[in-house]
Write an enzyme that holds these catalytic residues in place. Structure first.
Site, PDB file in Angstrom:
ATOM      1  CG  HIS A  66     -57.625 -13.041 -24.137  1.00  0.00           C
ATOM      2  ND1 HIS A  66     -57.278 -13.463 -22.956  1.00  0.00           N
ATOM      3  CD2 HIS A  66     -58.104 -13.274 -24.763  1.00  0.00           C
ATOM      4  CE1 HIS A  66     -58.607 -14.308 -22.608  1.00  0.00           C
ATOM      5  NE2 HIS A  66     -59.140 -14.178 -23.914  1.00  0.00           N
ATOM      6  CG  ASP A  79     -55.929   5.930  -8.751  1.00  0.00           C
ATOM      7  OD1 ASP A  79     -56.675   5.510  -9.444  1.00  0.00           O
ATOM      8  OD2 ASP A  79     -55.964   6.166  -7.473  1.00  0.00           O
ATOM      9  CB  SER A  82     -62.192 -15.373 -23.300  1.00  0.00           C
ATOM     10  OG  SER A  82     -61.392 -16.305 -23.098  1.00  0.00           O
ATOM     11  CG  ASP A 131     -43.418 -14.405 -32.856  1.00  0.00           C
ATOM     12  OD1 ASP A 131     -43.631 -13.574 -33.051  1.00  0.00           O
ATOM     13  OD2 ASP A 131     -44.117 -15.618 -33.357  1.00  0.00           O
ATOM     14  N   PRO A 138     -56.766   5.022 -23.647  1.00  0.00           N
ATOM     15  CG  PRO A 138     -57.231   6.228 -25.879  1.00  0.00           C
ATOM     16  CD  PRO A 138     -56.663   4.864 -25.386  1.00  0.00           C
ATOM     17  CG  ASP A 174     -56.349 -12.715 -19.792  1.00  0.00           C
ATOM     18  OD1 ASP A 174     -55.879 -12.793 -21.017  1.00  0.00           O
ATOM     19  OD2 ASP A 174     -57.264 -13.375 -19.605  1.00  0.00           O
ATOM     20  CB  VAL A 203     -64.593 -21.262  -9.790  1.00  0.00           C
ATOM     21  CG1 VAL A 203     -64.591 -20.320 -10.945  1.00  0.00           C
ATOM     22  CG2 VAL A 203     -63.348 -21.194  -8.969  1.00  0.00           C
ATOM     23  CG  ASP A 258     -71.898 -21.961 -11.476  1.00  0.00           C
ATOM     24  OD1 ASP A 258     -72.454 -22.895 -10.728  1.00  0.00           O
ATOM     25  OD2 ASP A 258     -70.513 -22.098 -11.550  1.00  0.00           O
ATOM     26  CG  ASP A 312     -44.730  -7.323 -12.830  1.00  0.00           C
ATOM     27  OD1 ASP A 312     -45.281  -6.150 -12.759  1.00  0.00           O
ATOM     28  OD2 ASP A 312     -44.904  -8.037 -11.701  1.00  0.00           O
ATOM     29  CG  ASP A 343     -44.158 -13.070 -36.051  1.00  0.00           C
ATOM     30  OD1 ASP A 343     -44.467 -12.059 -35.403  1.00  0.00           O
ATOM     31  OD2 ASP A 343     -44.833 -13.903 -36.451  1.00  0.00           O
TER      32      ASP A 343
END
Length: 395
Positions: free
Chosen positions: A178, A151, A336, A167, A145, A138, A282, A308, A159, A169
């Site tokens: 998300h 761990d 989502s 941007d 928290p 994602d 899936v 499904d 990354d 702004d």
């Protein structure tokens, strides 16, 4: 509710290599201009077939990206179709590089913007028979928290971090947070799970199939996960699954853990197949609106023969980023957020009863133990699936 034309205009302005294609009128898709994705084993053959237009290529984590010469003005979709063999079973795994999206208000991702919420009680981890890992591909993960002292969170590098204001702004990007929100939904249903976040979307909610395939390849090399959550997707130019993504998922499923893959059904409010959710391998999850004490299809949720399961996806509450008015919690709506509820329930059952993710998925989605709805699949309710009244769902 939203001006889709304006949203599309802003998207194309941000991504100047993106283009709308419409092989069938009224069924558009978004692709990267002058790019083809090819499975590595097919790259030499494809390179020879397209040598007239081929500019450059690169191999990276289980996928070969071929760039075409812009001056050639090639119809990438038509070329991909011709090279692959425009039949039901394609001989070569080659496809345009579709944009995948989780962006609010246009084609996929959340159905609206996040809203500030009061603190949500932290999930309480409990003893489990075995450890389970849920991979979340994602926008990344921000400290919170709920998990920042674990761990598994410490294993994440830069990354995998959320980008909140790309941007500059001074406003939260449209879909920043998300991934953090989704990780929180997973943990609410699987509090003992380990999250492995992989950033494949920008803070604007836009990525492409190249990044998804790369992440799937890295995940397979790492050893996989028990469950993979994909709260993203796209429509394709020919309404068929990308063979490159299909092969990447097949490689992942053959990895040591043989993970179950769960994906959101999309937010276009129609029955057009949404990928990768519509793939047979899936678990596709639609969204329910349960605010009136009954299960109705959420107004934005996709539906169809390829769906499904369905789970609550309206006014979902979870952890969130800290930025501006947000102080770590939000509510949000979209398929989502229905998908990670199902992913979390599968992971939790696997952990508590020491069964494989595949067996846990079969039990969570068993039509013998829950009601089913036409074009929405099995009703999966996190608390009690029998609490929802048996009114029909309007589709």
């Amino acid at each position: 509710m939203f001006d889709q034309d304006s949203c599309l205009e802003r998207l194309l302005a941000r991504h100047d290599d993106a283009v709308v294609v419409e092989a069938v009128p009224g069924r558009p898709a978004l692709i990267r201009r002058d790019q083809l994705l090819v499975a590595p084993q097919d790259a030499p053959v494809v390179a020879d077939l397209i040598r007239r237009w081929h500019d450059s290529g690169e191999d990276d984590h289980g996928v070969h990206r071929m760039r075409l010469r812009p001056a050639a003005r090639v119809d990438v979709c038509e070329l991909a179709s011709q090279v692959a063999g425009d039949r039901r079973h394609r001989e070569l795994a080659v496809a345009p590089n579709h944009l995948v999206q989780g962006q609010p208000m246009w084609w996929s991702g959340p159905a609206d913007l996040p809203r500030v919420a009061a603190p949500v009680p932290a999930p309480s981890p409990r003893l489990a028979a075995r450890e389970t890992t849920v991979a979340v591909l994602d926008t990344g993960l921000s400290p919170h928290p709920w998990y920042e002292t674990t761990d598994w969170y410490a294993e994440h590098g830069d990354d995998a971090a959320e980008v909140l204001d790309a941007d500059l702004d001074c406003e939260l990007d449209a879909q920043a947070g998300h991934g953090t929100f989704i990780a929180g939904v997973v943990l609410q249903h699987a509090p003992s799970a380990r999250i492995r976040a992989m950033r494949v979307l920008g803070g604007d909610g836009i990525g492409d199939e190249l990044d998804v395939v790369r992440a799937l390849a890295r995940l397979a090399a790492w050893g996989g996960a028990d469950v993979v959550n994909l709260s993203l997707g796209c429509h394709t130019y020919d309404d068929r699954p990308s063979p490159v993504v299909s092969r990447a998922l097949a490689r992942l499923r053959s990895s040591r853990r043989r993970p179950v893959v769960v994906a959101c059904a999309g937010n276009t409010g129609g029955d057009r197949p949404f990928w990768p959710a519509a793939m047979k391998s899936v678990i596709s999850v639609a969204a329910l609106d349960t605010r009136r004490g009954r299960a109705d299809r959420a107004w934005f949720s996709n539906y169809g023969w390829w769906v499904d399961a369905c789970a609550p996806g309206v006014d979902v509450a979870s952890c969130f980023v800290r930025f501006g008015e947000f102080d770590g919690y939000a509510t949000w709506s979209g398929t989502s957020f229905a998908a990670p509820a199902v992913a979390g329930m599968i992971a939790d059952l696997a952990a508590q009863e020491d069964v494989s993710a595949a067996e846990a998925a079969e039990r969570v989605l068993s039509p013998a133990d829950a009601r089913t709805l036409p074009d929405l699949g099995v009703v999966v309710m996190p608390q009690s699936r029998d609490e929802v009244q048996r009114e029909p769902v309007g589709v």
